[in-house]
Design an enzyme around this catalytic site. Sequence first.
Site, short mmCIF file in Angstrom:
data_model
loop_
_atom_site.label_atom_id
_atom_site.label_comp_id
_atom_site.label_asym_id
_atom_site.label_seq_id
_atom_site.Cartn_x
_atom_site.Cartn_y
_atom_site.Cartn_z
N ASP B 56 7.73 2.78 -11.23
CA ASP B 56 6.16 3.21 -10.28
C ASP B 56 4.84 1.96 -10.40
O ASP B 56 4.24 1.37 -9.24
CB ASP B 56 5.67 4.81 -10.75
CG ASP B 56 6.51 5.85 -9.87
OD1 ASP B 56 7.13 6.40 -10.72
OD2 ASP B 56 6.90 4.87 -8.75
N ILE B 59 5.32 -0.83 -8.17
CA ILE B 59 5.87 -0.53 -6.68
C ILE B 59 4.01 -0.01 -6.19
O ILE B 59 3.29 0.77 -6.45
CB ILE B 59 6.28 0.72 -6.59
CG1 ILE B 59 7.73 0.50 -7.50
CG2 ILE B 59 6.75 0.93 -5.14
CD1 ILE B 59 8.96 1.99 -7.31
N GLU B 95 4.28 8.66 -6.43
CA GLU B 95 3.16 8.38 -6.75
C GLU B 95 2.90 7.48 -5.69
O GLU B 95 2.91 5.99 -5.51
CB GLU B 95 2.76 7.87 -8.40
CG GLU B 95 2.32 8.02 -9.56
CD GLU B 95 2.71 7.27 -10.43
OE1 GLU B 95 2.26 6.84 -10.87
OE2 GLU B 95 3.52 7.39 -11.94
N ASP B 97 0.09 4.99 -4.26
CA ASP B 97 -1.38 4.71 -4.23
C ASP B 97 -2.20 4.07 -3.03
O ASP B 97 -2.95 4.32 -3.74
CB ASP B 97 -1.00 2.57 -4.98
CG ASP B 97 0.01 2.89 -6.06
OD1 ASP B 97 1.74 2.45 -6.06
OD2 ASP B 97 0.04 3.59 -6.49
N HIS B 141 4.72 1.53 14.24
CA HIS B 141 5.59 1.29 15.58
C HIS B 141 4.79 0.07 16.28
O HIS B 141 3.64 -0.54 15.53
CB HIS B 141 4.59 2.19 17.29
CG HIS B 141 4.88 3.16 16.77
ND1 HIS B 141 6.01 3.97 17.38
CD2 HIS B 141 4.20 4.57 16.15
CE1 HIS B 141 6.30 5.15 17.15
NE2 HIS B 141 5.58 6.23 16.41
N CYS B 183 10.32 -1.57 17.45
CA CYS B 183 10.26 -1.77 17.79
C CYS B 183 10.27 -3.31 17.73
O CYS B 183 9.11 -3.84 17.19
CB CYS B 183 10.19 -1.54 19.18
SG CYS B 183 10.03 0.62 18.99
N SER B 209 14.06 -0.02 18.30
CA SER B 209 14.29 0.63 17.37
C SER B 209 14.06 2.13 17.55
O SER B 209 13.61 2.45 18.08
CB SER B 209 13.41 0.42 15.72
OG SER B 209 14.18 -1.42 15.57
N SER B 211 15.36 6.27 17.05
CA SER B 211 15.38 7.01 15.08
C SER B 211 16.67 7.59 15.62
O SER B 211 17.66 7.75 16.82
CB SER B 211 14.56 7.85 15.80
OG SER B 211 14.15 8.68 16.79
#
Lengths: 635, 366
Positions: B56, B59, B95, B97, B141, B183, B209, B211
């Site tokens: 973590d 990241i 976690e 951030d 998006h 997209c 793209s 879903s």
Amino acid sequence: MAAHRCGLSLVCILIFSSLAHPSSCDTLEKANDNTAEKRSISEVNTDGSVAGEALNERQWQSTDAEVDRSDSTTHSEALTPAAARDEFQEELVIRPLHSGDIYASFQFRTLWDTDFLQEGQKVSHYRLFPKSLGQVLSKFSVRELHISFTQGFWRTMQWGQPFIPSPPGAELWVWFHDTVSDVDGNWKELTNVLSGIFCASLNFIDLTNTVQPSASFKPLGLGNATDHRFLRYATLPREIVCTENLTPWKKLLPCGSKAGLAVLMKSEKLFHSSFHSQAVHIRPICQDEQCSSKAWELRQTLNVVFDLHTSGQGKKEWSLFKMFSRTLTEACPLASSSKVYVDITDNPEGELFELSPATPLLGQAVVLGDRRTYSVYDLSRAETFGQLRSFNLLLRWKGDSGDMLRPLLHAERYVAGFGLQTGEIHTVIYNNHPYRAFPVLLMDSVPWYLQLYIHTLTVTSKSRDNKPSYIHYQPAKDRHRPHLLEMLIQLPPHSMTEVTVQFERALLKWTEYTPDPNHGFYVGSSVVSALVPSMVAMRTNFTQDQPLFSSFVPVKEESSYFVRVYTEPLLVNLPTPDFSMPYNVICLTCTVVAVGYGSFYNLLTRTFQVDEPSPPLSKRLANLIRRMRGVPLLT
Amino acid sequence: MRIFTFCTIETGQFFSSGHTNNWAVLVCTSRFWFNYRHVANTLSVYRSVKRLGIPDSHIVLMLADDMACNYRNPKPATVFSHKNMELNVYGDDVEVDYRGYEVTVENFLRVLTGRLPPSTPRSKRLLSDDRSNILIYLTGHGGNGFLKFQDSEEISNMELADAFEQMWQKRRYNELLFIIDTCQGASMYERFYSPNLMALASSQVGEDSLSHQPDLAIGVHLMDKYTFYLLEFLEEVHPASQANMNDLFKVCPQSQCVSTPGHRTDLFQRNPGSVLITDFFGSVRKVEITKDTINLTSSLKPLIQSGDMQIESLTYVDQLPVAEIIHQKPKQKDWHPPDGFILGLWTLILLVFFQTYGIKHLKHIF
């Protein structure tokens, strides 16, 4: 898997080191002990009687390996820095509520006899107290720190008073030490550091939502200086609380979430509740009854109210497994006491609900002005867990409970008015005591974009004007400071007091709007602090055997107890512009300019020329031959 | 001995890839409940990356809205990626951030370039060095050349390319893998010009793209197609697996994804076939094997006796001292002139005027 590889390599190192130095079998044992300690604390023996000796041994182990184990205790007294006399207690209080819901309150307390603020000696050896918080305390010279994260609103009229109240969202108030020269700078850095520790967006706390209350929020710990220049209070009502805030909170506990009461904290159940609040309170307190020296107390509390209808089939029955989807298997080995209390005051003969497993231990405590009786389960004793080595409490309702005793103090707040220009904030405080009047301190912190008209402030009780005996008002400064209004109001017995103030909404600059401005803007809860007359004599000095939940707020006199009530936060709509207008204006203007001016410009400046098309190839060849012959050309 | 040889194979391979630590920056840029799938996308990549070993502390997870504890979520504290609530990608020890309003273009670029205010905590910083392999995952998006942040601002592909160039100039990465699931995602990596960058996108310019599947109990779409198949692919990967980038490029062909995923490897030095998936999604821990014992010096100090300890009065403060509060003097911070000063000043001026010019001017004033 990478951790596994790391673990293997660690074992490689250990095996090689032990093979290379066969004389130091002590080293191998010590190294093994260290890794065992690091990996899982639950492997250490859980027997309470040997725990004390084991604690002393572990204290000693971090020092030189050559010291003989037999005289470990004497060495530790003389040589270890800060004498590491810290202790950890945990308890869980379960209080069934009249509506069938159940209120569970976890309290974890770490007491440490050290001084973070002492000059010249830096605290560097942490055991039960978390290092991240200890470093924060010494770096920013913090005397007291109270932070809470709450999801949901505490319904006083249905649930009574909580043990430790908290407003919705995040609330942070800090008393700094009087040696601090730049309190605002320390405050800003402290909020940033805490936002990293708790994974919350506390960095949004800045001067536009911080206030310095002048009479509310006196220190809850030891101390004499109460210069309010060193106090800062801020609240973020919009702050969301979710698993990412619970994870670092659990990491602060000595046993983590692996042993003791903290195994019950599973986020899927805790957040599926009507009210969830987790808080951290750090303050200096008396170490013993005579109060000869002070110790630092870290209290972590988690209050949760489970709803009867969303958590089950609607049967009026609660168990630890139903509430937390876990049962208890052992106490935290690092805890000096680990207890579960169940409030059975309303159930003296067992006619309201049935509690199993039965326990002979009963405790009494005076909490919130009332003497309550509790069934106590001591988790440090092995017989609590029974044959199955697991402890699951079961409460089954038998009869219907009558009406709840009305809480003596209750407050509400709402916005009145219509339209997006003006409005009115109404705060209503109820005093439900039949014959006693008592004073309350109301603190309101309103953001600058709701411009209060203080000349319209009215305080009425029983439809008569009630003049407050103390008013402190600090007006807002646009984009710098919020409004702060503190009033000491005497509430007549059995009455409703209404405080109204009109306001006007400001128009913000277009960059100051949040990405979802149509949701509205939040105004933090008002805080009502009061000394409520108590029905039973309160204890003025704390003893060690008192349960934690009854010994949080210091009591100065027996006849009243201190309570803090938070009102609802407000959600107001500010006049929101249409954010697509700049794009619309650019499109329209460019179109008008292109069509109108452009065509006009063309009319004025365009000239036409005749352009003959180029003749095809055959014609061009024919023209070439004709030119050579001298004959007139084709057109 | 078997363990020993295992270590040597690993160290040989480890030194060939050139990096010593791994970082991941995972960003979800969409707000509002109907964009649940973007948060689920980011959390599924977070889950894979954590499972394969990145801790973590390495990241940086940015979620623009909270779906797990949203009041519309029928199962609080969960975010599901598969319908029928099979897999909870939110987990129990997540976690985050940067969350909520903190996820802005400015904060994202500051995290990448490292130009953060000094009081920013460590968990919110990307503390990478020139031997770090960084994975950057963006979802939300987007359009041709831009990505929308929280419905109010956008980041363009040129800004992103410049940010990566800044990172290269400051030696903040060794190799960087950029994955985007929006997209027209391929437009976001068109402008990259720094070395050692590899990019993947879920769709080409001009394509959307899509879903994947809705869940009827939750009421929204749970994941995007590209990340759904990416998650399925990553679930097969374990820390010692030898899968390489060419397998990653094959994830979600057009038959499954409807859009055409694209990738860009011209700026990357190594052959993608020799780059392991775990070079970016997993984590390398450097292990030094030593045969010496290390003596820890004892940090004992004699306890300073309480000779010079401050003696503060050890009493608790009264929580609501009514008498003290009523008699509290309000603090005058701003100085105002004493009452009547302005009035007196004007009276003086008028008196002097009439003294000099006589009383007959009075009727001209009134």
